[in-house]
Design a protein around this motif. Sequence first.
Motif, PDB file in Angstrom:
ATOM      1  N   ARG A   1      13.078  33.307  53.154  1.00 37.06           N
ATOM      2  CA  ARG A   1      14.466  33.723  53.414  1.00 37.06           C
ATOM      3  C   ARG A   1      15.355  32.517  53.715  1.00 37.06           C
ATOM      4  O   ARG A   1      16.494  32.415  53.244  1.00 37.06           O
ATOM      5  CB  ARG A   1      14.502  34.680  54.592  1.00 37.06           C
ATOM      6  N   ASP A   2      14.849  31.594  54.513  1.00 36.27           N
ATOM      7  CA  ASP A   2      15.637  30.408  54.864  1.00 36.27           C
ATOM      8  C   ASP A   2      15.962  29.577  53.615  1.00 36.27           C
ATOM      9  O   ASP A   2      17.099  29.133  53.431  1.00 36.27           O
ATOM     10  CB  ASP A   2      14.865  29.545  55.871  1.00 36.27           C
ATOM     11  N   VAL A   3      14.947  29.379  52.769  1.00 39.38           N
ATOM     12  CA  VAL A   3      15.167  28.575  51.556  1.00 39.38           C
ATOM     13  C   VAL A   3      16.174  29.264  50.642  1.00 39.38           C
ATOM     14  O   VAL A   3      17.087  28.633  50.100  1.00 39.38           O
ATOM     15  CB  VAL A   3      13.838  28.323  50.829  1.00 39.38           C
ATOM     16  N   GLU A   4      16.024  30.584  50.493  1.00 35.18           N
ATOM     17  CA  GLU A   4      16.932  31.300  49.603  1.00 35.18           C
ATOM     18  C   GLU A   4      18.352  31.327  50.151  1.00 35.18           C
ATOM     19  O   GLU A   4      19.326  31.297  49.384  1.00 35.18           O
ATOM     20  CB  GLU A   4      16.428  32.713  49.354  1.00 35.18           C
ATOM     21  N   ALA A   5      18.508  31.374  51.466  1.00 39.52           N
ATOM     22  CA  ALA A   5      19.847  31.323  52.055  1.00 39.52           C
ATOM     23  C   ALA A   5      20.508  29.979  51.749  1.00 39.52           C
ATOM     24  O   ALA A   5      21.696  29.907  51.410  1.00 39.52           O
ATOM     25  CB  ALA A   5      19.770  31.558  53.565  1.00 39.52           C
TER      26      ALA A   5
ATOM     27  N   VAL B   1      24.618  27.382  45.602  1.00 41.41           N
ATOM     28  CA  VAL B   1      25.144  27.952  44.359  1.00 41.41           C
ATOM     29  C   VAL B   1      26.633  28.249  44.502  1.00 41.41           C
ATOM     30  O   VAL B   1      27.415  28.043  43.571  1.00 41.41           O
ATOM     31  CB  VAL B   1      24.345  29.207  43.964  1.00 41.41           C
ATOM     32  N   GLU B   2      27.020  28.762  45.688  1.00 46.86           N
ATOM     33  CA  GLU B   2      28.445  28.995  45.936  1.00 46.86           C
ATOM     34  C   GLU B   2      29.237  27.700  45.831  1.00 46.86           C
ATOM     35  O   GLU B   2      30.421  27.707  45.480  1.00 46.86           O
ATOM     36  CB  GLU B   2      28.644  29.613  47.324  1.00 46.86           C
ATOM     37  N   GLN B   3      28.584  26.582  46.146  1.00 44.64           N
ATOM     38  CA  GLN B   3      29.226  25.271  46.065  1.00 44.64           C
ATOM     39  C   GLN B   3      29.051  24.646  44.686  1.00 44.64           C
ATOM     40  O   GLN B   3      29.301  23.464  44.485  1.00 44.64           O
ATOM     41  CB  GLN B   3      28.654  24.344  47.142  1.00 44.64           C
ATOM     42  N   ARG B   4      28.618  25.459  43.730  1.00 47.26           N
ATOM     43  CA  ARG B   4      28.463  25.051  42.325  1.00 47.26           C
ATOM     44  C   ARG B   4      27.413  23.956  42.158  1.00 47.26           C
ATOM     45  O   ARG B   4      27.537  23.084  41.294  1.00 47.26           O
ATOM     46  CB  ARG B   4      29.794  24.611  41.733  1.00 47.26           C
ATOM     47  N   LEU B   5      26.384  24.014  43.045  1.00 49.57           N
ATOM     48  CA  LEU B   5      25.232  23.136  42.877  1.00 49.57           C
ATOM     49  C   LEU B   5      24.118  23.903  42.177  1.00 49.57           C
ATOM     50  O   LEU B   5      24.119  25.136  42.156  1.00 49.57           O
ATOM     51  CB  LEU B   5      24.749  22.616  44.231  1.00 49.57           C
ATOM     52  N   ARG B   6      23.171  23.170  41.627  1.00 52.24           N
ATOM     53  CA  ARG B   6      22.071  23.806  40.904  1.00 52.24           C
ATOM     54  C   ARG B   6      20.776  23.599  41.664  1.00 52.24           C
ATOM     55  O   ARG B   6      20.439  22.468  42.033  1.00 52.24           O
ATOM     56  CB  ARG B   6      21.932  23.192  39.515  1.00 52.24           C
ATOM     57  N   PRO B   7      20.006  24.714  41.991  1.00 57.70           N
ATOM     58  CA  PRO B   7      18.718  24.556  42.690  1.00 57.70           C
ATOM     59  C   PRO B   7      17.804  23.606  41.926  1.00 57.70           C
ATOM     60  O   PRO B   7      17.766  23.620  40.688  1.00 57.70           O
ATOM     61  CB  PRO B   7      18.155  25.976  42.708  1.00 57.70           C
TER      62      PRO B   7
ATOM     63  N   ALA C   1      14.125  18.862  52.106  1.00 62.31           N
ATOM     64  CA  ALA C   1      15.308  18.123  52.567  1.00 62.31           C
ATOM     65  C   ALA C   1      16.529  18.508  51.729  1.00 62.31           C
ATOM     66  O   ALA C   1      17.640  18.639  52.245  1.00 62.31           O
ATOM     67  CB  ALA C   1      15.050  16.621  52.471  1.00 62.31           C
ATOM     68  N   VAL C   2      16.337  18.715  50.429  1.00 63.08           N
ATOM     69  CA  VAL C   2      17.409  19.071  49.509  1.00 63.08           C
ATOM     70  C   VAL C   2      16.934  20.235  48.658  1.00 63.08           C
ATOM     71  O   VAL C   2      15.855  20.180  48.074  1.00 63.08           O
ATOM     72  CB  VAL C   2      17.783  17.887  48.591  1.00 63.08           C
ATOM     73  N   VAL C   3      17.714  21.299  48.618  1.00 61.39           N
ATOM     74  CA  VAL C   3      17.312  22.456  47.808  1.00 61.39           C
ATOM     75  C   VAL C   3      18.087  22.544  46.501  1.00 61.39           C
ATOM     76  O   VAL C   3      17.705  23.309  45.603  1.00 61.39           O
ATOM     77  CB  VAL C   3      17.503  23.778  48.591  1.00 61.39           C
ATOM     78  N   ALA C   4      19.201  21.780  46.383  1.00 61.79           N
ATOM     79  CA  ALA C   4      20.021  21.876  45.174  1.00 61.79           C
ATOM     80  C   ALA C   4      20.716  20.545  44.942  1.00 61.79           C
ATOM     81  O   ALA C   4      20.838  19.720  45.854  1.00 61.79           O
ATOM     82  CB  ALA C   4      21.050  23.000  45.302  1.00 61.79           C
ATOM     83  N   GLU C   5      21.173  20.353  43.700  1.00 57.93           N
ATOM     84  CA  GLU C   5      21.849  19.119  43.332  1.00 57.93           C
ATOM     85  C   GLU C   5      22.965  19.444  42.346  1.00 57.93           C
ATOM     86  O   GLU C   5      23.064  20.570  41.845  1.00 57.93           O
ATOM     87  CB  GLU C   5      20.851  18.152  42.691  1.00 57.93           C
ATOM     88  N   LYS C   6      23.789  18.452  42.093  1.00 60.92           N
ATOM     89  CA  LYS C   6      24.847  18.669  41.115  1.00 60.92           C
ATOM     90  C   LYS C   6      24.237  18.991  39.760  1.00 60.92           C
ATOM     91  O   LYS C   6      23.322  18.296  39.312  1.00 60.92           O
ATOM     92  CB  LYS C   6      25.725  17.420  40.991  1.00 60.92           C
ATOM     93  N   PRO C   7      24.755  20.021  39.095  1.00 60.22           N
ATOM     94  CA  PRO C   7      24.205  20.352  37.776  1.00 60.22           C
ATOM     95  C   PRO C   7      24.631  19.307  36.744  1.00 60.22           C
ATOM     96  O   PRO C   7      25.642  18.633  36.923  1.00 60.22           O
ATOM     97  CB  PRO C   7      24.846  21.708  37.456  1.00 60.22           C
ATOM     98  N   PRO C   8      23.884  19.130  35.678  1.00 64.14           N
ATOM     99  CA  PRO C   8      24.319  18.215  34.616  1.00 64.14           C
ATOM    100  C   PRO C   8      25.605  18.733  33.984  1.00 64.14           C
ATOM    101  O   PRO C   8      25.815  19.939  33.883  1.00 64.14           O
ATOM    102  CB  PRO C   8      23.142  18.244  33.627  1.00 64.14           C
ATOM    103  N   ARG C   9      26.459  17.807  33.612  1.00 66.26           N
ATOM    104  CA  ARG C   9      27.714  18.212  32.992  1.00 66.26           C
ATOM    105  C   ARG C   9      27.436  18.871  31.653  1.00 66.26           C
ATOM    106  O   ARG C   9      26.588  18.424  30.877  1.00 66.26           O
ATOM    107  CB  ARG C   9      28.615  16.986  32.777  1.00 66.26           C
ATOM    108  N   ALA C  10      28.194  19.915  31.375  1.00 66.96           N
ATOM    109  CA  ALA C  10      28.048  20.593  30.084  1.00 66.96           C
ATOM    110  C   ALA C  10      28.512  19.662  28.974  1.00 66.96           C
ATOM    111  O   ALA C  10      29.397  18.830  29.182  1.00 66.96           O
ATOM    112  CB  ALA C  10      28.868  21.878  30.074  1.00 66.96           C
TER     113      ALA C  10
END
Length: 911
Positions: free
Chosen positions: A75-79, A85-91, A161-170
Motif C-alpha cells: 500500500r505504501d509503495v502504491e501510494a 503519476v499525478e506529478q507526471r512521473l513514470r514508475p 528510495a525512488v519509485v518513479a522518474e521522469k518519463p522519456p520524451r515522446a
Amino acid sequence: MSGIYFSDVGDAIDEGEREGELVYGDSGYKSNSELCSVSSMCGGSGDKHCGYVCGLTDSLNSLREAGRDLVNITRDVEARVDLAVEQRLRPTHEVNGWLESAKIMLREVDYILHRGDEEIQKTCLRKTCFPGSWSSRDKLGKEASEKIVAVEELIGRGHFAVVAEKPPRAPVEERPIGKTVGLDSIISEVWRCIEDHNEKVIGLYGMGGVGKTTLLKKLNNKFRDTEHDFDLVIWVKVSRDANLEKIQESILRRFEIPDQMWIGKDEDGRANEILSNLRGKKFVLLLDDVWERLDLSKVGVSDLLDDSSQTGSKIVFTTRSEEVCGEMGARRRFRVECLSPEAALDLFRYKVGEDVYSSHFEISNLAQTVVEECRGLPLALVTIGHAMASRMGPTQWRYAVGELQRYPFKFAGMGNSVFPILRFSYDSLREDIFKTCFLYCALFPEEHNITKDELIQLWIGEGFLNGISPRDQGEYIIESLKLACLLERGENSEDSVKMHNLIRDMALELASENNNKTLVLQNNVGSKIESINSFDGWHEAVRLSLWGSSIDFLALVEAPSCPQVRTLLARLTMLHTLPIPSRFFDSMDALEVLDLSYNLDLNQLPEEIGRLKNLHHLNLSNTSIGCLPTAIKRLIKLKVLLLDGIQCHLSIPEGVISSLSSLQVFSCFSTELVELIDPLFNETAILDELNCLEHLNDLSLTLFSTEAVDKLLNSPKLQRCIRRLTIESSELLSLELGLMLSHLEILRIKCGFMKRLNIDQGLNNRPSFSALRHLSIILCPDIQNLTCLVHVPSLQFLSLSNCHSLEEIVGTYASGSSESRNYFSNLMAVDLDGLPTLRSICSGTVAFPSLQTLSITGCPSLKKLPFNSESARRSLISVRASAEWWNQLEWEDEATKDIFTVKFQEMNVKR
C-alpha cells in the motif's frame, strides 16, 4: 473459520479500494488455549493431536502476519506511485516488477492459508490424528515456513528510495491548436516534400498573421498521427530576437540526458552535445518565426544535413521573408497565402458563433463585409470574430463594420493584436529607403495593381532613388518588399504589385506617424464626395491621392489651400474639358510630383504650371492634352516627364524638352488604353533635343518614320538610354539592332514591308541584348525567320502575330550549335497567332526550363512542338490551342504526349 484472505486484499489493491481498513487476524488461531478448546471440541484425542494442530497453526499465523506486513508495504509503495503519476512521473521498471511480484506472492500466501484452515477443520472434525494426515500437515507447515522466508525477502526489497522518474520524451510532442480551415492542401504539399529524401530544408513564408505558426503546429501534430520513420521531432520557437543559447537549450531538453551534461557549457560545447545526440538519428527540426539567417553550424545540426548524411533528417521553418528562405538554404519554399473567401467566412463564422451569426438575417451580410475587409487574413478574422461574438443585434454590427472600414486599427483588438504583428515586418526592413518606398505604395487605392514602372518613376520623381542606376535600385527595393511579404505579386502579371488591405491601412497609419500625412480619397460610381474640406487633415496633407470617376476634381479643389502637399495624384477623375483654373497651383509651391494620368478628358494645362519650381515628376499619360505649355521649360528640376498614350496629336513647342536640364526619364509610348497610330510630334526634332540632355538615362518611344529610327540607331547616347521601343513603319525593309541597345527591355515591331531582323551577337560571343525581356512582332508578312533570337538570352515574353511568311523561328543551323544551347532558357510565355506557314519553332527538342504558358492559334503547318518529356517539366501551367490542331500533333514519344496533354486547355477559335 474463514476470514478475509490476501487474495481479497490484492483485489482491493487492484481496484484502488485502499481507503478502508481490512482485518486479517479473524481467520487465524490466536493462542494455544484456543487450540486446546478446539482439541476438546474435537474429542480430546490427546496432547499429540493438539501439538500437531498447534504447530501448523503457529506456522499459518506467522505466514498471515508476514502477509499483513507485505500488504502494508505494498500500500505504501502504491501510494507513492500514485502521487508520482499525478506529478507526471513514470514508475520505474523495478517498482513495477516488485508490485507485480507482491501480487503474485499474496495469492500464493492466500492459497497456503486456505489449505491450512481446511486441514485444521478436518482434523478437528475427525477428533484424532492419523499417520497419513501427519505427512500432509508436515508438508503444509514446511510450505508455510518457506513462504514466510520468501515474503520477508520480498518485503526487504520493497524499501525504495525512488519509485518513479521522469518519463522519456515522446518522439513528437503535441502542440495545442484550435479549429483550422484552408490548410489541408498546403499541409499535403509540404508532407510530400518531407517524404522526398532529396529535400532537406523547407521554408514556409508569408505575411504576419497569415497562419504560418498554425500551419507548423498542424504539421507537428501530423507526425504524431501519421506513421513515419523519424526518430524525433523537435519544436523550437526562434522569434524576432533570436537567442542561440535558448535555441540550443530547447533542442537539448528534448534529449534523455541529464541537464548537467550541457548546462554551463559555451556555444560550441552545446553544439557538440546536440551533434552527438542527433548523430545517427532521423529527426525533424521545426523552427518557428525565423527573422534572419540562423547559422545551423553554430546550432549544431548542419553536419547532419549535408550530402554525406543519409539519415533523411529535415528542417522546416516559418518566416515572413522569402529572402530568409534563400539565406537558410531552403530549395523548396511554400508561400502561405491568405484564406479564400469561402474559408475566411467559415473561420469568421466559427469564431463569432452560430448563435450570433444566425440571430438575424442581416448579420450574415454584414459578416461578409467584414470578411472582405480582412481579405482572408486569419489573425484579423479571429480578432474581429472574438470582438463580435456577443453582438446579437444588426444595429451593433452595422456600427462596428462602419468603424472597421473607417478606422481599422482602432477597432476592438485590432490595435493590440493585429497592428503590432504586421508592424514587425515593417520595422524589420533593413534600410530606411525600403520603409520610405513601402509607405509610398499606400497612395494607391485598395486592390489596385501597381505597375513596377509607374512606382519606380514616382520614386525617381520623389528623389528616393539616387544611385548610379535608379531603375535597378527601384527593382531591388520592390523585390525586397515582396520578399518581406509587404507587397504581393500583381494579378496575372510579374510586372505589377499590390498591397493587402490591412498592410495598406498600416502603411497609411505609419505615414501619418512619420509626418508624411497621406490622404487617399477613393470614390465609386453611385456616390459622390461633396467637399474635400470635410476630410480631416486636408490642409496638413503631404501626399494627396484622388481616385474615382465620380470625383469632380475641379469642384473639390478649385482653389486648394495645401501649402505642404508635395505629391498630388488625381487619376480617373471627372476632369472636364474646361481648362484647369490658373489659380489652381497658387498654394502648391512645395509640389514635387503631379500625376494627372488617366483623366481622359483633360486636354489643356494652364501656363501657370510653370510656377511649380520644385516639380520633379509630371505624368500626363492617357489624357487628351493637345499641347504642352511653353511654361514647362521653366521646370528645370523636372526629372520625369511621362506622355504615354496621349490620345491626340501632341504639340511640343521647340526648346521645351531641351530646357529640362534635370530630365532623367522621358516616355511617349503606347499603353493598354491607347495604341499610338500616328506620330504625336516632330520625332526627329524631339530626338535631337533629347540627345542634348546630360542626365537622361531612361527613354521610351514609339517611332513611325524611318528617319527617326535611323537617328535613334545612329545616336550612341539615345541607344544607351532606350528602354522601351515601338517601331511602326510602312517603309522600313530591314532592322539592324546593334551593341548600343544594352538597356532595351521591351521591343515591339509593326512594319508591313520588313523582311529581315538582325540582332548583333555581341563581342566575343557575349550577347548584347541581355536586358531584352519582351519582344512582339506584328504584321510583318515578309519576315521568314527569327534565328537572331538566339542572341537574346533573357527573353521572357515572345509574341508573334500575322507574319504570314514566317516558316521557322530559330533556324536549323542555329538550333544545333553549341553556343545556342541556352536560348529560350528564360522564356516564360509564348503567343503565336496567324502564322500560316510556320513549320518549326526550332529543330530538335529544347528544355524550356521557365516556360509557363504557350498559346497557339492560326498555325496549321506547325505539326510538332520542340518538347520531350523533360521540357518545361517544373514550370509549365498551360498550353492553349484548338482541339482540332492539338489532335493532329506529332510527338517525340507517348510519354511526352501524356505529360503535355494534362496541361492542354482548349481554346475556341473563330473561323
